[in-house]
Design a protein around this motif. Sequence first.
Motif, PDB file in Angstrom:
ATOM      1  N   GLY A 133      -8.712  -4.087 -11.900  1.00 33.84           N
ATOM      2  CA  GLY A 133      -8.356  -3.490 -13.193  1.00 33.84           C
ATOM      3  C   GLY A 133      -7.514  -2.241 -13.039  1.00 33.84           C
ATOM      4  O   GLY A 133      -6.581  -2.006 -13.813  1.00 33.84           O
ATOM      5  N   ALA A 134      -7.813  -1.427 -12.011  1.00 35.25           N
ATOM      6  CA  ALA A 134      -7.012  -0.225 -11.771  1.00 35.25           C
ATOM      7  C   ALA A 134      -5.591  -0.600 -11.382  1.00 35.25           C
ATOM      8  O   ALA A 134      -4.620   0.042 -11.818  1.00 35.25           O
ATOM      9  N   TYR A 135      -5.435  -1.641 -10.571  1.00 32.84           N
ATOM     10  CA  TYR A 135      -4.089  -2.063 -10.175  1.00 32.84           C
ATOM     11  C   TYR A 135      -3.306  -2.603 -11.371  1.00 32.84           C
ATOM     12  O   TYR A 135      -2.117  -2.297 -11.534  1.00 32.84           O
ATOM     13  N   ILE A 136      -3.949  -3.374 -12.224  1.00 31.53           N
ATOM     14  CA  ILE A 136      -3.265  -3.893 -13.420  1.00 31.53           C
ATOM     15  C   ILE A 136      -2.867  -2.747 -14.343  1.00 31.53           C
ATOM     16  O   ILE A 136      -1.769  -2.736 -14.915  1.00 31.53           O
ATOM     17  N   ALA A 137      -3.744  -1.746 -14.472  1.00 29.53           N
ATOM     18  CA  ALA A 137      -3.407  -0.581 -15.294  1.00 29.53           C
ATOM     19  C   ALA A 137      -2.221   0.181 -14.693  1.00 29.53           C
ATOM     20  O   ALA A 137      -1.342   0.650 -15.426  1.00 29.53           O
ATOM     21  N   MET A 138      -2.188   0.279 -13.372  1.00 25.67           N
ATOM     22  CA  MET A 138      -1.053   0.955 -12.731  1.00 25.67           C
ATOM     23  C   MET A 138       0.238   0.181 -12.955  1.00 25.67           C
ATOM     24  O   MET A 138       1.309   0.786 -13.106  1.00 25.67           O
ATOM     25  N   LEU A 139       0.156  -1.144 -12.965  1.00 20.49           N
ATOM     26  CA  LEU A 139       1.355  -1.936 -13.246  1.00 20.49           C
ATOM     27  C   LEU A 139       1.877  -1.647 -14.657  1.00 20.49           C
ATOM     28  O   LEU A 139       3.084  -1.500 -14.868  1.00 20.49           O
ATOM     29  N   TRP A 140       0.967  -1.571 -15.611  1.00 19.81           N
ATOM     30  CA  TRP A 140       1.383  -1.290 -16.982  1.00 19.81           C
ATOM     31  C   TRP A 140       1.883   0.148 -17.137  1.00 19.81           C
ATOM     32  O   TRP A 140       2.736   0.420 -17.982  1.00 19.81           O
ATOM     33  N   LEU A 197      10.308  10.015  -9.804  1.00 21.26           N
ATOM     34  CA  LEU A 197       9.210   9.519  -8.975  1.00 21.26           C
ATOM     35  C   LEU A 197       9.043   8.002  -9.038  1.00 21.26           C
ATOM     36  O   LEU A 197       8.152   7.456  -8.392  1.00 21.26           O
ATOM     37  N   LEU A 198       9.877   7.331  -9.801  1.00 16.02           N
ATOM     38  CA  LEU A 198       9.711   5.893 -10.013  1.00 16.02           C
ATOM     39  C   LEU A 198       9.826   5.106  -8.709  1.00 16.02           C
ATOM     40  O   LEU A 198       9.068   4.169  -8.477  1.00 16.02           O
ATOM     41  N   GLY A 199      10.724   5.475  -7.839  1.00 14.02           N
ATOM     42  CA  GLY A 199      10.879   4.757  -6.566  1.00 14.02           C
ATOM     43  C   GLY A 199       9.628   4.842  -5.706  1.00 14.02           C
ATOM     44  O   GLY A 199       9.189   3.846  -5.120  1.00 14.02           O
ATOM     45  N   TRP A 200       9.041   6.056  -5.631  1.00  9.19           N
ATOM     46  CA  TRP A 200       7.807   6.232  -4.852  1.00  9.19           C
ATOM     47  C   TRP A 200       6.656   5.471  -5.493  1.00  9.19           C
ATOM     48  O   TRP A 200       5.804   4.907  -4.797  1.00  9.19           O
ATOM     49  N   TYR A 201       6.630   5.454  -6.809  1.00  8.42           N
ATOM     50  CA  TYR A 201       5.543   4.759  -7.515  1.00  8.42           C
ATOM     51  C   TYR A 201       5.626   3.256  -7.285  1.00  8.42           C
ATOM     52  O   TYR A 201       4.614   2.599  -7.031  1.00  8.42           O
ATOM     53  N   VAL A 202       6.825   2.712  -7.347  1.00  5.24           N
ATOM     54  CA  VAL A 202       7.000   1.280  -7.106  1.00  5.24           C
ATOM     55  C   VAL A 202       6.672   0.955  -5.652  1.00  5.24           C
ATOM     56  O   VAL A 202       6.050  -0.074  -5.362  1.00  5.24           O
ATOM     57  N   ALA A 203       7.053   1.835  -4.721  1.00  5.88           N
ATOM     58  CA  ALA A 203       6.712   1.617  -3.318  1.00  5.88           C
ATOM     59  C   ALA A 203       5.192   1.619  -3.126  1.00  5.88           C
ATOM     60  O   ALA A 203       4.647   0.820  -2.358  1.00  5.88           O
ATOM     61  N   LEU A 204       4.500   2.508  -3.814  1.00  4.41           N
ATOM     62  CA  LEU A 204       3.037   2.544  -3.756  1.00  4.41           C
ATOM     63  C   LEU A 204       2.442   1.250  -4.299  1.00  4.41           C
ATOM     64  O   LEU A 204       1.514   0.683  -3.703  1.00  4.41           O
ATOM     65  N   LEU A 205       2.965   0.763  -5.415  1.00  4.71           N
ATOM     66  CA  LEU A 205       2.454  -0.481  -5.993  1.00  4.71           C
ATOM     67  C   LEU A 205       2.690  -1.662  -5.058  1.00  4.71           C
ATOM     68  O   LEU A 205       1.825  -2.535  -4.917  1.00  4.71           O
ATOM     69  N   ILE A 206       3.840  -1.705  -4.407  1.00  3.57           N
ATOM     70  CA  ILE A 206       4.120  -2.792  -3.465  1.00  3.57           C
ATOM     71  C   ILE A 206       3.175  -2.706  -2.276  1.00  3.57           C
ATOM     72  O   ILE A 206       2.644  -3.722  -1.813  1.00  3.57           O
ATOM     73  N   PHE A 207       2.953  -1.495  -1.772  1.00  3.21           N
ATOM     74  CA  PHE A 207       2.028  -1.328  -0.656  1.00  3.21           C
ATOM     75  C   PHE A 207       0.628  -1.776  -1.043  1.00  3.21           C
ATOM     76  O   PHE A 207      -0.023  -2.515  -0.309  1.00  3.21           O
ATOM     77  N   LEU A 208       0.157  -1.349  -2.208  1.00  6.93           N
ATOM     78  CA  LEU A 208      -1.187  -1.722  -2.641  1.00  6.93           C
ATOM     79  C   LEU A 208      -1.313  -3.220  -2.907  1.00  6.93           C
ATOM     80  O   LEU A 208      -2.340  -3.830  -2.620  1.00  6.93           O
ATOM     81  N   GLY A 209      -0.265  -3.800  -3.456  1.00  4.66           N
ATOM     82  CA  GLY A 209      -0.336  -5.209  -3.839  1.00  4.66           C
ATOM     83  C   GLY A 209      -0.117  -6.190  -2.704  1.00  4.66           C
ATOM     84  O   GLY A 209      -0.729  -7.256  -2.664  1.00  4.66           O
ATOM     85  N   LEU A 210       0.757  -5.839  -1.755  1.00  6.02           N
ATOM     86  CA  LEU A 210       1.126  -6.807  -0.733  1.00  6.02           C
ATOM     87  C   LEU A 210       0.700  -6.454   0.688  1.00  6.02           C
ATOM     88  O   LEU A 210       0.502  -7.340   1.510  1.00  6.02           O
TER      89      LEU A 210
END
Length: 107
Positions: A14-21, A33-46
Amino acid sequence: MYDDQFRWGPLARGAYIAMLWLTILVGWHYSHLLGWYVALLIFLGLVLRPLLIATGLAQYLADVRESMLESHWEKRNERRRMEITRSERDKQYRYRRTKDPRLPRNW
């Protein structure tokens, strides 16, 4: 550890889905900060799940959690056994024809 044995819990999912939104809000208000945030999401997801499996941390944490739960249930079962033995002992004393002198008054 097989891939099927390791799954994220509902809170992490649920936290990951909330971060995606929240990516939309981060892009809107903090575009630098969008580039770092997307990199964090990719790291967490994949990357994080295979990394935890490859290093053995997932198995170690599962073992620690299992031992904690086991010790909790052992303590709980021991307390319940003690309660049952006490109630059985009390039953013997209550339903005796002659009162034991060690018992309190009006037992």
